[in-house]
Design an enzyme around this catalytic site. Structure first.
Site, short mmCIF file in Angstrom:
data_model
loop_
_atom_site.label_atom_id
_atom_site.label_comp_id
_atom_site.label_asym_id
_atom_site.label_seq_id
_atom_site.Cartn_x
_atom_site.Cartn_y
_atom_site.Cartn_z
N ARG A 21 62.11 48.26 27.54
CA ARG A 21 63.32 48.18 28.42
C ARG A 21 64.12 47.38 27.70
O ARG A 21 65.52 47.58 27.64
CB ARG A 21 62.98 47.84 29.67
CG ARG A 21 62.30 48.99 30.53
CD ARG A 21 62.30 48.91 32.05
NE ARG A 21 61.68 47.66 32.60
CZ ARG A 21 60.45 47.48 32.72
NH1 ARG A 21 59.75 48.71 32.99
NH2 ARG A 21 59.86 46.36 33.16
N SER A 38 46.54 51.27 32.06
CA SER A 38 47.40 51.18 33.14
C SER A 38 46.62 51.69 34.44
O SER A 38 47.23 52.71 35.09
CB SER A 38 48.64 51.99 32.93
OG SER A 38 49.53 51.45 33.77
N ASN A 41 42.59 48.90 38.83
CA ASN A 41 41.35 48.32 38.91
C ASN A 41 41.18 47.90 40.46
O ASN A 41 39.87 48.15 40.81
CB ASN A 41 40.92 47.50 37.93
CG ASN A 41 42.16 46.71 37.47
OD1 ASN A 41 43.27 46.64 37.93
ND2 ASN A 41 41.93 46.05 36.16
N CYS A 42 42.13 47.52 41.03
CA CYS A 42 42.07 47.00 42.53
C CYS A 42 41.45 48.32 43.29
O CYS A 42 41.12 47.98 44.29
CB CYS A 42 43.25 46.36 42.82
SG CYS A 42 43.81 44.97 41.71
N ILE A 277 51.96 34.03 18.70
CA ILE A 277 50.73 34.92 19.63
C ILE A 277 50.83 34.29 20.99
O ILE A 277 50.70 33.15 21.30
CB ILE A 277 49.27 34.39 19.16
CG1 ILE A 277 49.35 34.84 17.74
CG2 ILE A 277 48.26 35.20 20.15
CD1 ILE A 277 47.96 34.61 16.81
N TYR A 278 50.92 35.27 21.94
CA TYR A 278 51.16 34.87 23.23
C TYR A 278 49.86 35.44 24.13
O TYR A 278 49.12 36.33 23.54
CB TYR A 278 52.49 35.62 23.99
CG TYR A 278 53.66 35.15 23.41
CD1 TYR A 278 54.39 34.28 24.02
CD2 TYR A 278 54.16 35.45 22.07
CE1 TYR A 278 55.45 33.59 23.49
CE2 TYR A 278 55.14 34.76 21.43
CZ TYR A 278 56.00 34.07 22.10
OH TYR A 278 57.22 33.61 21.62
N GLY A 281 47.50 37.00 31.85
CA GLY A 281 46.26 37.58 32.50
C GLY A 281 45.02 36.76 32.98
O GLY A 281 45.30 35.47 32.85
N ASP A 282 44.08 37.26 33.05
CA ASP A 282 42.89 36.63 33.61
C ASP A 282 42.25 35.73 32.33
O ASP A 282 41.65 34.95 32.57
CB ASP A 282 41.80 37.92 33.80
CG ASP A 282 42.01 38.57 35.12
OD1 ASP A 282 43.18 38.09 35.78
OD2 ASP A 282 41.11 39.32 35.54
N TYR A 426 61.78 39.42 65.05
CA TYR A 426 61.31 39.35 66.20
C TYR A 426 61.49 40.57 67.38
O TYR A 426 62.72 40.73 67.57
CB TYR A 426 61.31 38.12 67.06
CG TYR A 426 60.59 38.43 68.40
CD1 TYR A 426 59.35 38.95 68.77
CD2 TYR A 426 61.68 38.19 69.53
CE1 TYR A 426 59.09 38.76 70.12
CE2 TYR A 426 61.30 38.51 70.75
CZ TYR A 426 59.90 38.77 71.25
OH TYR A 426 59.44 39.05 72.52
P1 FAD Z 1 43.00 43.78 32.79
O1 FAD Z 1 43.82 44.43 33.70
O2 FAD Z 1 41.40 43.66 32.97
O3 FAD Z 1 42.96 44.31 31.39
C1 FAD Z 1 42.08 44.06 30.21
C2 FAD Z 1 42.01 45.04 29.39
O4 FAD Z 1 41.73 44.39 28.14
C3 FAD Z 1 40.82 45.88 29.75
O5 FAD Z 1 41.18 47.14 29.88
C4 FAD Z 1 39.84 45.78 28.66
O6 FAD Z 1 38.88 46.91 28.19
C5 FAD Z 1 40.77 45.28 27.24
N1 FAD Z 1 40.24 44.45 26.25
C6 FAD Z 1 39.47 43.39 26.56
N2 FAD Z 1 39.16 43.15 25.14
C7 FAD Z 1 39.57 43.77 24.44
C8 FAD Z 1 39.58 43.82 23.04
N3 FAD Z 1 38.96 43.01 22.05
N4 FAD Z 1 40.24 44.89 22.34
C9 FAD Z 1 40.83 45.72 22.86
N5 FAD Z 1 40.93 45.76 24.22
C10 FAD Z 1 40.44 44.94 24.98
N6 FAD Z 1 43.22 41.62 41.81
C11 FAD Z 1 44.22 41.16 42.71
O7 FAD Z 1 44.90 40.53 42.79
N7 FAD Z 1 43.94 42.02 44.00
C12 FAD Z 1 43.01 43.15 44.04
O8 FAD Z 1 42.81 43.62 44.89
C13 FAD Z 1 41.88 42.98 42.91
N8 FAD Z 1 41.04 43.67 43.12
C14 FAD Z 1 40.17 44.04 41.88
C15 FAD Z 1 39.14 45.14 41.89
C16 FAD Z 1 38.35 45.22 40.83
C17 FAD Z 1 37.14 46.09 40.87
C18 FAD Z 1 38.54 44.38 39.76
C19 FAD Z 1 37.67 44.73 38.44
C20 FAD Z 1 39.87 43.53 39.47
C21 FAD Z 1 40.29 43.25 40.86
N9 FAD Z 1 41.43 42.35 40.71
C22 FAD Z 1 42.28 42.34 41.74
C23 FAD Z 1 41.89 41.50 39.45
C24 FAD Z 1 43.06 42.32 38.73
O9 FAD Z 1 42.80 43.66 38.60
C25 FAD Z 1 43.05 41.36 37.28
O10 FAD Z 1 43.37 39.96 37.68
C26 FAD Z 1 43.99 41.94 36.43
O11 FAD Z 1 43.78 43.35 36.24
C27 FAD Z 1 44.13 41.12 35.36
O12 FAD Z 1 45.22 41.73 34.28
P2 FAD Z 1 44.80 41.48 32.72
O13 FAD Z 1 45.79 42.15 31.94
O14 FAD Z 1 44.44 40.00 32.51
O15 FAD Z 1 43.20 42.32 32.44
#
Ligand code: FAD
Length: 816
Positions: A21, A38, A41-42, A277-278, A281-282, A426
């Site tokens: 964008r 995309s 997962n939640c 390198i940035y 996420g998790d 309210y």
């Molecule tokens: P992700 O969204 O997990 O994406 C990471 C991606 O990187 C994955 O697809 C993985 O395959 C890919 N990857 C990893 N290593 C490599 C590699 N070496 N090469 C290429 N690709 C790679 N959070 C909430 O806030 N509320 C909720 O209700 C909630 N429910 C959830 C339910 C479930 C079942 C799960 C699994 C998670 C839930 N979460 C929830 C957590 C939330 O989904 C994560 O916090 C969020 O998706 C993190 O985003 P991310 O981009 O860091 O990782």
């Protein structure tokens, strides 16, 4: 400029879309090791449970649609295996298993976190799953479709574990939760988690906290989970949900710095220690805005926000500063909502940060408008400045908006005084003129300024009767339905007339149901010269929830929705169907309304009564048993407890008692060895004639059913004292005569052995085997500090109502 992104879900896909964008001419490549990008997962647990029934709805974009719309080269089934910052390349294994190097100008790491799989025996058995992504979901979905899941074990009670528990329950499974910590949902405090435990127990989920699975093994009928406590649970499937950790193996050999918590270290621009390198996420660690200490935060909102922010820094240079996340999270646990933000008391304690806590219970909307339910809120704040540290909420309706508002205040570093400034919308269906947030603010304000000195439920539980006088200012009826050990009932409206009953030389702990009447009583007492008066924060509701053991409950109150609906067919046109709305009334209001309705109804009429009092569901069951009316259904939905009761053929109160059946009830009050032996001999004799036998163990009688080898339990000081003074199990019981410092007891046991008479322990075993019902008195357990896990298996916990109902049905009742 070429932007290379590793990970194509929350953080990665958001960043890619944002880069496009703001820079139409950039080259963007996503490397995703899985097949999907995309996706939601939640939403995965809800697809497994069937709430989301269309699999395709989990996919917000396909690699093709995303690629087309944002002109991104999406390379699925391409795994990054090594980062080479000096060459500005990433080594990739593609879908054919070949390796190649992909170059970048700017690189973003968003690999997420992977489930922890502990090294326990049997973890790879068929039927043992963890849930992170779409293939995991498909595996679980196929398994539950192909097998009839009658029982399921969920190991780990975080958000995903609890969501899975609920969804497996909806599939018809009896669910067992095993959690190593003393509570479910680590981000909230124990007292709030107990409200969740209560709800799970009401739903029939068996909770095994303070316990862990040490081994899994195949059995003829499924999978055996061996617990640390020695328990074994057999089930059709096992879900592992014990947590996640950053998925960063592929960067381990690179110079990118890993932080002290095990996440990727980033600066305020979300750039790693390696230039260009940035990471988001998790997988990242970032300083917590309140503590300043790095922490890992596995939530979707921060990942998405970071994805957007980092895109700007990647395109325009480091300008946008990330402020950090305070861990605002929410989960639906069956009918309730549990949410939290900021720091709970236990975390503050751990970090040695001084704090105050306050508990409030307020209506989700105006009590007079139908459907109001209670929201329980806990706040933590700075005792010096009033800055809000954290908030936790449990309830049915409107918890989300309250926690969201407080989360914003915390992020803006606001105080408890600002809670009172929140101007909320309210109208009766939505809130009250005093919103739960305002009430929490007023209460915290009173605590802060010492206008209302408080004690916590723990301080109440540890109160020393020598030093403290406890006054329960609720009504007599409320007091009789359950009260704190040693509390004297002086209803708030009588307190001015009964001041002479209150000692001047002791501290005074007052309490009511939720805190408001306790506050009024405190004000009255203070102005009558009582200086050391304290109000129990959160009242009896918080205390009762926090001090009850909800573990391993056998009997759910509610039938599953599908079973509960069966009653509909029995409502015929000939019967009158009366509806009573008792919502908003506290115990004993709903039962009294029901009694009035029954008195006015005709035989055969059915009454549907709705209540928002969580205790109502159990009360109505006991009430129907003792009054002989027929409980047709008992269910709950979104915090409203609905019971359908049919008026039976009884004409007046005297007729309410049931016709005695042939049965025997024994009240085991004593813990004398000889008396216990005699009782079990009698009970076994009665059971042998096919009669229904119930043994109710109360006071010292509880010592007769204590386990020899008990698990570790947390106890208050007084409870520990009691445990030390009382026999620790049946082998330590003494004779009522000739005990002679234990010599007589030993002689008696030896003589019994020589003469072939069964020991007390084997008589007890025989009784259980022949179907004798063992009920331990909840009130006595609370009083002398005996925990459920200290009792032998096969004992159920009950109150006087349960015992009275059994006694009503028996023709002999003995008190020993
Ligand atoms: P992700 O969204 O997990 O994406 C990471 C991606 O990187 C994955 O697809 C993985 O395959 C890919 N990857 C990893 N290593 C490599 C590699 N070496 N090469 C290429 N690709 C790679 N959070 C909430 O806030 N509320 C909720 O209700 C909630 N429910 C959830 C339910 C479930 C079942 C799960 C699994 C998670 C839930 N979460 C929830 C957590 C939330 O989904 C994560 O916090 C969020 O998706 C993190 O985003 P991310 O981009 O860091 O990782």
């Amino acid at each position: 400029m070429k932007h290379l992104i590793i990970g194509g879900v929350a953080g990665g896909a958001t960043a890619a879309a944002r880069i496009r964008r703001i820079d139409e001419h950039a080259e963007i490549v996503i490397l995703e090791k899985g097949k999907y990008i995309s996706y939601a997962n939640c939403g995965l647990p809800y697809y497994i449970g069937g709430t989301i029934n269309d699999r395709s709805r989990l996919f917000l974009q396909t690699p093709e649609s995303f690629g087309n719309r944002f002109e991104v080269n999406v390379k699925i089934e391409h795994e990054a295996v090594r980062i080479n910052p000096s060459q500005k390349t990433v080594t990739v294994r593609n879908n054919k298993g070949e390796f190649y190097d992909e170059s970048y100008d700017k690189l973003l790491l968003s690999p997420g976190a992977a489930p922890i799989r502990p090294k326990i025996e049997g973890i790879d058995l068929e039927g043992v799953f963890s849930l992170r992504n779409v293939p995991d979901t498909d595996n679980i979905k196929n398994y539950v479709t192909q097998h009839k899941i009658k029982k399921a074990v969920v190991i780990g009670a975080g958000f995903i574990g609890l969501e899975m528990a609920e969804n497996l329950y909806h599939l018809g499974a009896q669910v067992y939760i095993v959690e190593k910590l003393p509570q479910v949902m680590a981000p909230i405090d124990f007292s709030m988690a107990q409200l969740v435990h209560q709800h799970l127990a009401d739903k029939g989920v068996q909770l095994h906290i303070n316990d862990s699975v040490v081994k899994l093994a195949k059995s003829e009928n499924g999978i055996l989970s061996y617990l640390d406590s020695g328990k074994i649970i057999e089930a059709d499937m096992v879900i592992l949900s014990i947590g996640v950790r950053p998925e960063i193996n592929f960067i381990k050999d690179s110079p990118i710095k890993i932080g002290e918590t095990g996440g990727i270290w980033v600066n305020e621009y979300l750039e790693t220690s390696a230039p260009d390198i940035y990471a988001v996420g998790d997988a990242i660690e970032f300083p917590h805005p309140i503590t300043g200490k790095p922490w890992l935060n596995y939530l979707a909102n921060p990942a998405n926000r970071q994805g957007r922010l980092v895109a700007d820094n990647m395109v325009f240079g480091n300008k946008e500063i990330y402020e950090g996340s305070i861990g605002t999270s929410i989960a639906k646990v069956f009918d309730i909502t549990v949410a939290s933000t900021g720091l709970p008391a236990k975390k503050l304690q751990e970090m040695e940060i001084p704090f105050h806590s306050s508990w409030t219970h307020s209506g989700s909307h105006a009590g007079y408008y139908p459907g109001a339910t209670q929201i329980s809120l806990k706040l933590t704040f700075d005792p010096q400045t009033g800055r809000i540290f954290g908030a936790q909420g449990v309830g049915y309706d409107g918890v989300d908006k309250r926690i969201d508002q407080i989360a914003l205040l915390i992020k803006l570093q606001k105080t408890i005084f600002d809670l009172m400034l929140v101007e909320h919308t309210y109208a009766p269906p939505f809130s009250s003129a005093k919103d739960p947030i305002s009430i929490a603010g007023y209460v915290a304000n009173n605590i802060f300024h010492n206008k209302m000195p408080i004690i916590t439920w723990r301080e109440m539980a540890n109160a020393n009767p020598e030093e403290v006088f406890i006054i329960d200012v609720r009504t007599k009826e409320e007091y009789e339905m359950g009260n704190i050990n040693g509390a004297v009932n002086i209803p708030v409206d009588e307190i001015r007339l009964r001041l002479d009953e209150i000692p001047q030389n002791k501290k005074i702990y007052v309490h009511c149901a939720i805190g408001l009447r306790g506050y009024l009583a405190l004000k009255i007492l203070k102005q009558h010269g009582f200086d050391h008066v304290f109000n129990l924060s959160g009242g009896y509701k918080t205390y009762a929830a926090a001090t009850t053991n909800f573990e391993n409950r056998e009997n759910p109150i509610f039938k599953k929705a599908e079973e509960a609906n069966d009653f509909q067919v029995s409502v015929t046109d000939k019967k009158k169907f009366i509806q009573i709305d008792a919502c908003g009334l506290q115990c004993p209001g709903p039962i009294m309304k029901l009694k009035k309705g029954i008195d006015e109804a005709q035989t055969g009429d059915q009454i549907l009564i709705s209540s928002t009092d969580a205790g109502f569901a159990r009360d109505v069951e006991s009430w129907c048993k003792t009054t002989n009316h027929i409980l047709i259904s008992n269910s709950s939905e979104k915090g409203i407890y609905n019971a359908v009761i049919e008026k039976s053929g009884v004409k007046n109160k005297a007729d309410y008692s049931v016709v005695p059946e042939k049965g025997k009830t024994f009240i085991m009050f004593s813990d004398d060895l000889d008396k216990a032996l005699a009782t079990f001999i009698l009970a076994n004799g009665a059971a042998a004639t096919g009669e229904k036998v119930t043994m109710f163990f109360t006071f010292w009688g509880l010592n007769v059913i204590k386990k020899e080898h008990k698990p570790k339990v947390t106890k208050s000081f007084m409870d520990k004292m009691f445990s030390m003074m009382l026999p620790s199990n049946s082998l330590k019981l003494k004779l009522s005569k000739l005990s002679m410092f234990g010599i007589g007891d030993r002689i008696m046991r030896r003589l019994m052995k020589q003469k072939g008479i069964s020991s007390l322990e084997s008589l007890r075993e025989q009784a259980l085997e022949s179907g004798v019902e063992f009920i331990a008195c909840q009130m006595s357990m609370d009083m002398i500090g005996v925990k459920e896990s200290e009792l032998i298996d096969g004992v159920s916990i009950g109150g006087v109502a349960t015992y009275m109902e059994r006694a009503d049905r028996a023709n002999v009742n003995l008190f020993i």
